[in-house]
Enzyme design. Structure first.
Site, mmCIF file in Angstrom:
data_model
loop_
_atom_site.group_PDB
_atom_site.id
_atom_site.type_symbol
_atom_site.label_atom_id
_atom_site.label_comp_id
_atom_site.label_asym_id
_atom_site.label_seq_id
_atom_site.Cartn_x
_atom_site.Cartn_y
_atom_site.Cartn_z
ATOM 1 N N ASP A 98 0.818 -1.220 0.000
ATOM 2 C CA ASP A 98 0.000 0.000 0.000
ATOM 3 C C ASP A 98 0.848 1.265 0.000
ATOM 4 O O ASP A 98 0.458 2.281 0.569
ATOM 5 C CB ASP A 98 -0.967 0.015 1.205
ATOM 6 N N LYS A 111 2.293 1.987 -5.186
ATOM 7 C CA LYS A 111 3.023 1.471 -6.356
ATOM 8 C C LYS A 111 2.206 1.630 -7.634
ATOM 9 O O LYS A 111 2.749 1.881 -8.697
ATOM 10 C CB LYS A 111 3.351 -0.024 -6.167
ATOM 11 N N HIS A 129 -4.148 -2.027 -6.488
ATOM 12 C CA HIS A 129 -3.368 -0.890 -6.985
ATOM 13 C C HIS A 129 -4.327 0.161 -7.541
ATOM 14 O O HIS A 129 -5.002 -0.058 -8.538
ATOM 15 C CB HIS A 129 -2.370 -1.369 -8.053
ATOM 16 N N GLN A 180 2.227 -6.089 -2.974
ATOM 17 C CA GLN A 180 2.525 -6.120 -1.536
ATOM 18 C C GLN A 180 3.830 -5.356 -1.243
ATOM 19 O O GLN A 180 4.141 -4.439 -1.991
ATOM 20 C CB GLN A 180 2.620 -7.563 -1.010
ATOM 21 N N THR A 209 3.017 -12.513 3.360
ATOM 22 C CA THR A 209 2.267 -13.166 2.296
ATOM 23 C C THR A 209 3.095 -14.379 1.848
ATOM 24 O O THR A 209 4.156 -14.659 2.422
ATOM 25 C CB THR A 209 1.933 -12.172 1.152
ATOM 26 N N LYS A 223 2.674 10.064 -0.968
ATOM 27 C CA LYS A 223 1.767 10.589 0.059
ATOM 28 C C LYS A 223 2.424 11.596 1.007
ATOM 29 O O LYS A 223 2.076 11.659 2.195
ATOM 30 C CB LYS A 223 1.140 9.428 0.846
HETATM 31 P P1 IMP Z 1 -2.389 -12.825 2.001
HETATM 32 O O1 IMP Z 1 -1.455 -12.264 1.000
HETATM 33 O O2 IMP Z 1 -3.834 -12.611 1.656
HETATM 34 O O3 IMP Z 1 -2.073 -14.248 2.327
HETATM 35 O O4 IMP Z 1 -2.188 -12.013 3.387
HETATM 36 C C1 IMP Z 1 -0.987 -12.095 4.135
HETATM 37 C C2 IMP Z 1 -0.653 -10.741 4.753
HETATM 38 O O5 IMP Z 1 -0.298 -9.840 3.706
HETATM 39 C C3 IMP Z 1 -1.801 -10.092 5.505
HETATM 40 O O6 IMP Z 1 -1.259 -9.337 6.575
HETATM 41 C C4 IMP Z 1 -2.400 -9.153 4.488
HETATM 42 O O7 IMP Z 1 -3.089 -8.063 5.083
HETATM 43 C C5 IMP Z 1 -1.137 -8.681 3.773
HETATM 44 N N1 IMP Z 1 -1.381 -8.246 2.395
HETATM 45 C C6 IMP Z 1 -1.639 -9.031 1.325
HETATM 46 N N2 IMP Z 1 -1.778 -8.289 0.220
HETATM 47 C C7 IMP Z 1 -1.589 -7.016 0.588
HETATM 48 C C8 IMP Z 1 -1.564 -5.771 -0.134
HETATM 49 O O8 IMP Z 1 -1.732 -5.699 -1.355
HETATM 50 N N3 IMP Z 1 -1.321 -4.657 0.618
HETATM 51 C C9 IMP Z 1 -1.082 -4.714 1.948
HETATM 52 N N4 IMP Z 1 -1.087 -5.835 2.657
HETATM 53 C C10 IMP Z 1 -1.330 -6.990 1.985
#
Ligand code: IMP
Length: 442
Positions: A13, A16, A41, A232, A247, A339
């Protein structure tokens, strides 16, 4: 052979999407290398009544520049329903997608059972302890990568052979049903329903599927410029992040090579995207997190609510210990700060330059162990804030001195140049030309 890779330097976040959208103007190909529909995004353009916003989850953020080809690489886990839905919405805005999007035949697929298994596992983790759950996005990412690495995944190429897909899927669903019923006491999934749904994706996905690694190799050898888009952030990397609160892929620079099939020698620039403060969604250690009024103020000012899940993001001050670590893991050649405008109106700004460990020792290195991180306390430098609205600034020279000093502090501490600074959500709200004297005079 120029590849520029755009990498989130924090927990995702960072903005990007906007950066990739901007840099796509100078790229021939924009390629996503990891993650799946867990990403969000956001691209904004136009002003006032003309203002438009679009949240991309899978398709690279270059899709709104007609001259670029977009690639979803082998390192991505693809939810076919999600990508088809995204294609339809983008085409409804008047953009050509079919002629410009290429999906790797080797990308693994997200299946409905991945989401079910993830939900069951997260529920079990929450039962184990209050903050035991990872706080995932519920998009099936972890279980899909688990199947990939356990060598039982189903790939995009399998969609093109309905008979063999039927067999593979039936076996996979039966296996997952045994797990869901036997271990998690959850209702089993309907095998026929899922098989029919996925068999029907064949013709819809077919026009996009290709060997994207070969496509990129050819593009690079004919001198085309490739922008590799990470999703991510580095601190969510399965190896280098705050494991297990991460992740299941590699948002860091190395993920670009394995997730696209491009050689490391092709990568010329690694741009770290740094939000001017820190945010995190989901659980896990966050040393500079602000609780109470200050955190709330940053969340409101920055609109810090998940683009994919709508969850409020945890907010805190900029953490240069964490950033020093991700700069080194990724080998950033420069950073882009996003930001900065959100920090307007604070009397003073804190920036973390060291961690105090429970032993009392103050360190600049980022501890790799979650328990140590949880117990680490931030040691801050305090910088003066500024009041002015900076969303109209287009060069560093138009910023208040305090805002310029903030950027310079980041540059000095990281020993990296700030190449670009974003001062608002729109495409045009950006300062190019860095923070140097020339930029100030502009
Ligand atoms: P997952 O990718 O859904 O398995 O989530 C694993 C961790 O990554 C969690 O803490 C999610 O909130 C975080 N996460 C996954 N995708 C994003 C993203 O695009 N932005 C911010 N956090 C993310």
């Amino acid at each position: 052979m120029p590849v520029t890779v755009i990498i989130g330097s924090q927990w995702g976040d960072e903005g990007k999407g906007k950066l990739v959208d901007l840099m796509s103007e100078d790229a021939d190909v924009v390629a996503r290398y990891q993650g799946g529909a867990n990403a969000g995004h956001t691209i904004c353009w136009g002003d006032g009544a003309e203002a438009k916003e679009f949240v991309l989850h899978l398709i690279p953020s270059g899709i709104f520049h007609e001259g670029t080809t977009c690639v979803i690489g082998n390192g991505v886990v693809l939810d076919p329903a999600a990508v088809l839905d995204e294609i339809e919405k983008i085409e409804a805005l008047g953009y050509d997608v079919e002629g410009r999007l290429k999906i790797s035949h080797n990308a693994h697929l997200i299946m409905p059972y991945h989401k079910q298994v993830e939900a069951a596992q997260e529920a079990a983790r929450s039962e184990d302890s209050e903050d035991g759950a990872i706080g995932t996005t519920g998009r099936g990412i972890g279980p899909a990568y688990t199947d990939k690495f356990a060598r039982r995944g189903i790939r995009v190429v399998d969609l093109l052979d309905p008979e063999s897909l039927r067999d593979k899927l039936t076996r996979a669903i039966e296996e997952k049903n045994a797990l869901l019923e036997g271990v998690y006491d959850v209702e089993p999934l309907d095998v026929d329903e899922i098989v029919e749904e996925y068999v029907a994706f064949d013709e819809q996905i077919d026009p996009y599927v290709t060997d994207t690694s070969q496509y990129l190799t050819r593009a690079l050898s004919s001198g085309q410029r490739v922008l590799a888009e990470g999703a991510q952030g580095s601190l969510l990397d399965v190896d280098f992040g705050t494991y297990p609160f991460v992740t299941s892929s590699h948002p860091t620079a190395g993920g670009c090579c394995t997730g696209l099939g491009v050689p490391p020698t092709a990568v010329e620039r690694a741009v770290g995207v740094v939000k001017a403060y820190s945010t995190r969604v989901g659980n896990g250690p966050f040393v500079t997190e602000l609780h109470g009024e200050m955190g709330e103020r940053l969340r409101e000012a920055g609109g810090e609510f998940g683009a994919t899940t709508g969850r409020p993001r945890r907010c805190g001050w900029l953490d240069l210990v964490a950033l020093g670590y991700t700069a080194s893991v990724n080998g950033f050649t420069e950073v882009a700060v996003t930001k900065l405008d959100v920090l307007s109106g604070f009397d003073e700004l804190k920036v973390c330059t060291r961690y105090r460990l429970p032993s009392g020792e103050e360190v600049r290195r980022f501890p790799s162990e979650v328990e140590t991180l949880r117990r680490a306390e931030p040691v801050y430098e305090t910088l003066p804030g500024w009041d002015a609205d900076i969303t109209g600034a287009r060069a560093a020279g138009a910023l208040p001195t305090e805002a310029r000093d903030y950027l310079r502090f980041v540059e000095e501490e990281l020993d990296l140049t700030v190449g670009l600074t974003s001062v608002g959500p729109r495409r045009d709200q950006v300062l190019t030309g860095g923070t140097g004297e020339a930029a100030m005079a502009a």
